[in-house]
Write a protein that holds these residues in place. Structure first.
Motif, PDB file in Angstrom:
ATOM      1  N   ALA A 115       0.808  -1.218   0.000  1.00 21.12           N
ATOM      2  CA  ALA A 115       0.000   0.000   0.000  1.00 21.12           C
ATOM      3  C   ALA A 115       0.844   1.272   0.000  1.00 21.12           C
ATOM      4  O   ALA A 115       0.337   2.356  -0.319  1.00 21.12           O
ATOM      5  N   TYR A 116       2.116   1.162   0.308  1.00 17.57           N
ATOM      6  CA  TYR A 116       3.005   2.333   0.337  1.00 17.57           C
ATOM      7  C   TYR A 116       2.969   3.103  -0.978  1.00 17.57           C
ATOM      8  O   TYR A 116       3.030   4.335  -0.981  1.00 17.57           O
ATOM      9  N   TRP A 117       2.861   2.384  -2.090  1.00 17.79           N
ATOM     10  CA  TRP A 117       2.972   3.030  -3.393  1.00 17.79           C
ATOM     11  C   TRP A 117       1.707   3.784  -3.804  1.00 17.79           C
ATOM     12  O   TRP A 117       1.761   4.639  -4.675  1.00 17.79           O
ATOM     13  N   TYR A 118       0.585   3.447  -3.195  1.00 13.41           N
ATOM     14  CA  TYR A 118      -0.710   3.974  -3.654  1.00 13.41           C
ATOM     15  C   TYR A 118      -1.152   5.147  -2.783  1.00 13.41           C
ATOM     16  O   TYR A 118      -1.674   4.963  -1.691  1.00 13.41           O
ATOM     17  N   LYS A 119      -0.950   6.352  -3.290  1.00 17.04           N
ATOM     18  CA  LYS A 119      -1.226   7.556  -2.501  1.00 17.04           C
ATOM     19  C   LYS A 119      -2.662   8.051  -2.661  1.00 17.04           C
ATOM     20  O   LYS A 119      -3.143   8.850  -1.847  1.00 17.04           O
ATOM     21  N   GLY A 120      -3.333   7.627  -3.715  1.00 16.71           N
ATOM     22  CA  GLY A 120      -4.706   8.055  -3.943  1.00 16.71           C
ATOM     23  C   GLY A 120      -5.706   7.090  -3.318  1.00 16.71           C
ATOM     24  O   GLY A 120      -5.383   5.935  -3.026  1.00 16.71           O
ATOM     25  N   GLU A 121      -6.921   7.573  -3.129  1.00 19.56           N
ATOM     26  CA  GLU A 121      -7.986   6.719  -2.605  1.00 19.56           C
ATOM     27  C   GLU A 121      -8.773   6.135  -3.777  1.00 19.56           C
ATOM     28  O   GLU A 121      -9.331   6.864  -4.580  1.00 19.56           O
ATOM     29  N   MET A 122      -8.809   4.816  -3.855  1.00 24.27           N
ATOM     30  CA  MET A 122      -9.539   4.133  -4.915  1.00 24.27           C
ATOM     31  C   MET A 122     -11.047   4.227  -4.677  1.00 24.27           C
ATOM     32  O   MET A 122     -11.495   4.363  -3.542  1.00 24.27           O
ATOM     33  N   ILE A 123     -11.808   4.087  -5.736  1.00 23.36           N
ATOM     34  CA  ILE A 123     -13.264   4.197  -5.632  1.00 23.36           C
ATOM     35  C   ILE A 123     -13.837   3.199  -4.640  1.00 23.36           C
ATOM     36  O   ILE A 123     -14.779   3.499  -3.909  1.00 23.36           O
ATOM     37  N   TRP A 124     -13.250   1.983  -4.569  1.00 18.58           N
ATOM     38  CA  TRP A 124     -13.789   1.000  -3.630  1.00 18.58           C
ATOM     39  C   TRP A 124     -13.491   1.391  -2.179  1.00 18.58           C
ATOM     40  O   TRP A 124     -14.242   1.040  -1.277  1.00 18.58           O
ATOM     41  N   GLU A 125     -12.400   2.142  -1.949  1.00 21.74           N
ATOM     42  CA  GLU A 125     -12.132   2.647  -0.600  1.00 21.74           C
ATOM     43  C   GLU A 125     -13.163   3.693  -0.218  1.00 21.74           C
ATOM     44  O   GLU A 125     -13.687   3.697   0.898  1.00 21.74           O
ATOM     45  N   THR A 126     -13.437   4.601  -1.161  1.00 16.38           N
ATOM     46  CA  THR A 126     -14.440   5.638  -0.920  1.00 16.38           C
ATOM     47  C   THR A 126     -15.791   4.997  -0.634  1.00 16.38           C
ATOM     48  O   THR A 126     -16.499   5.390   0.303  1.00 16.38           O
ATOM     49  N   ALA A 127     -16.140   3.998  -1.439  1.00 14.24           N
ATOM     50  CA  ALA A 127     -17.425   3.321  -1.258  1.00 14.24           C
ATOM     51  C   ALA A 127     -17.481   2.604   0.094  1.00 14.24           C
ATOM     52  O   ALA A 127     -18.477   2.703   0.828  1.00 14.24           O
ATOM     53  N   ARG A 128     -16.413   1.919   0.436  1.00 13.92           N
ATOM     54  CA  ARG A 128     -16.402   1.126   1.661  1.00 13.92           C
ATOM     55  C   ARG A 128     -16.552   2.011   2.898  1.00 13.92           C
ATOM     56  O   ARG A 128     -17.255   1.648   3.849  1.00 13.92           O
ATOM     57  N   ARG A 129     -15.886   3.173   2.883  1.00 16.26           N
ATOM     58  CA  ARG A 129     -15.995   4.091   4.016  1.00 16.26           C
ATOM     59  C   ARG A 129     -17.417   4.573   4.217  1.00 16.26           C
ATOM     60  O   ARG A 129     -17.808   4.965   5.322  1.00 16.26           O
ATOM     61  N   GLN A 130     -18.193   4.549   3.131  1.00 19.95           N
ATOM     62  CA  GLN A 130     -19.549   5.093   3.194  1.00 19.95           C
ATOM     63  C   GLN A 130     -20.618   4.007   3.086  1.00 19.95           C
ATOM     64  O   GLN A 130     -21.771   4.275   2.756  1.00 19.95           O
ATOM     65  N   GLY A 131     -20.198   2.775   3.393  1.00 20.33           N
ATOM     66  CA  GLY A 131     -21.166   1.701   3.542  1.00 20.33           C
ATOM     67  C   GLY A 131     -21.645   1.051   2.271  1.00 20.33           C
ATOM     68  O   GLY A 131     -22.647   0.326   2.282  1.00 20.33           O
TER      69      GLY A 131
END
Length: 414
Positions: A115-131
């Motif tokens: 995960a060190y290399w990935y500085k942006g938030e992926m769409i699935w991360e955004t979705a997961r945070r919001q249920g």
């Protein structure tokens, strides 16, 4: 007083997220499919009836403009983060970090999942945070080694996994009990990229690949019909970049020109990153490469053209080489490998039309029989957020207003 204000803000945010979750029960499912290396004009060859169907019943863009450089991993990440590569951190398929001395390579499973290399938030991360539940049947970045940064469900990449089996996996997710069913799913195929590299974009082999991928769309539609979800599913088909013809006879040996013992050369083909251990040699090496500048351009990072959005990341290196379209740059060792890449390549200037990919969309969220001009891939992330009714990250480069016109009127509003 400050703590009261912060509490009110927190209550407001939680209320909003809860309302989003309740609304998510009514939002359509969305499947984002990537056909790697599928050039913008491949659907004009008369061998893609399913693409023709989408064009008539959905949305077709003239082309999908990749971010620079027009390379696989950087652009897949741009599509799902809404960020240029210099900002989401994955600036190439192979990267050297001079701070940690680590090397990222798409063939190194450990680093691909780091995960060190990935500085942006992926769409699935955004979705997961919001249920909102998500799933990935292959996509760069989906296998990160931090659990909460992955989709809810995901498959580890297996290059030779049967193509129809991948579709069956997506259908099985959509057959899960309603409260466990993903609203957003990714799906990935490499075929046009692999065949394009080997044989070139105008080869019979690429035509066969185009036809095969088109047939998969028909298979997916039929299987969605079987589970009675066809009318409830958005299908978005994109590609990360296009492809252009190259030749081993159009090759520049950068290592030979640079003649630098403290230089490290990373990447080859359309682009090259040069790291120089002895910083006092940077100007000398730059001067050598500049004097011999023919069929390539050499840049110090701060002088890379601003339209590339590619000059503000330490992974770019001390010097950056960009080949002229159709040419290749590399080292002495790389030249020996050119026989394996003597058909087609990508990574060139993202304004060069051969580097453009496709954007097709069909489903309840999209207009019907609607054609538009070129779309930039950084705008897909905010589009997905709108469809999923989730709040996008605020540090993105993409803009919803640059793409929302392809949605039906009722879908444009949150």
């Amino acid at each position: 007083m400050k703590s009261i204000i912060n509490s009110i803000k927190l209550i407001f945010l939680l209320t909003f997220i809860l309302s989003c979750n309740l609304f998510s029960q009514n939002i359509p499912y969305t499947i984002l499919i990537s056909f790697d290396g599928f050039r913008w004009d491949y659907t004009s060859r008369g061998i893609t009836p399913n693409f023709d169907y989408i064009e008539k019943h959905g949305v077709k863009a003239l082309s999908l403009k990749p971010s620079f450089p027009s390379i696989t991993f950087p652009n897949h990440i741009s599509i799902v983060t809404g960020m240029y590569p210099q900002n989401h951190g994955v600036i190439a398929n192979t990267m050297f970090d001079p701070v940690t001395n680590k090397i990222y390579s798409l063939r190194d499973t450990s680093e691909v999942r780091n995960a060190y290399w990935y500085k942006g938030e992926m769409i699935w991360e955004t979705a997961r945070r919001q249920g909102v539940i998500s799933a990935s049947y292959f996509w760069p970045g989906s296998e990160m080694n931090i659990e909460y940064r992955r989709p809810t469900y995901y498959e580890k990449y297996e290059h030779n996994r049967d193509y129809v089996e991948r579709i069956n996996g997506v259908i099985n997710w959509l057959k899960l009990p309603y409260n466990k069913r993903p609203k957003f799913i990714t799906l990935y195929y490499d075929l046009t990229d692999s065949e394009g590299h080997k044989y070139g974009p105008n080869s019979p082999q690429v035509n066969a690949a185009i036809a095969k991928l088109d047939s998969l769309i028909g298979i997916l539609f039929n299987k969605l019909d079987e589970i009675k979800l066809r009318d409830s599913v958005n299908v978005i088909i994109v590609s990360d970049h296009g492809m252009t013809e190259i030749s081993k006879n159009r090759y520049v040996n950068v290592e030979e020109i640079a003649s630098c013992s403290s230089c490290k050369f990373f990447n080859r083909g359309a682009v090259m990153n040069i790291f120089i251990k002895n910083k006092s040699e940077i100007d000398e090496v730059f001067s050598k490469l500049k004097q011999n500048e023919n069929h390539y351009r050499v840049y110090k990072p701060e002088n890379i053209p601003t339209n590339f959005h590619f000059n503000n990341n330490h992974l770019i290196g001390d010097l950056f080489i960009l080949a002229e379209p159709g040419w290749s740059v590399g080292t002495s060792k790389d030249k020996d490998k050119m026989d394996d890449y003597n058909g087609g390549n990508h990574g060139f200037d993202n304004s060069f039309i051969d580097m453009h990919g496709i954007f097709y969309a069909i489903g309840p969220s999209f207009k019907v029989n609607y054609k538009t001009g070129t779309i930039e891939n950084i705008n897909i992330y905010p589009l997905l957020c709108r469809i999923l009714n989730i709040i996008p990250k605020q540090n993105i480069d993409g803009k919803l207003e640059n793409i929302s016109f392809i949605l039906k009127e009722k879908e444009k509003q949150p």
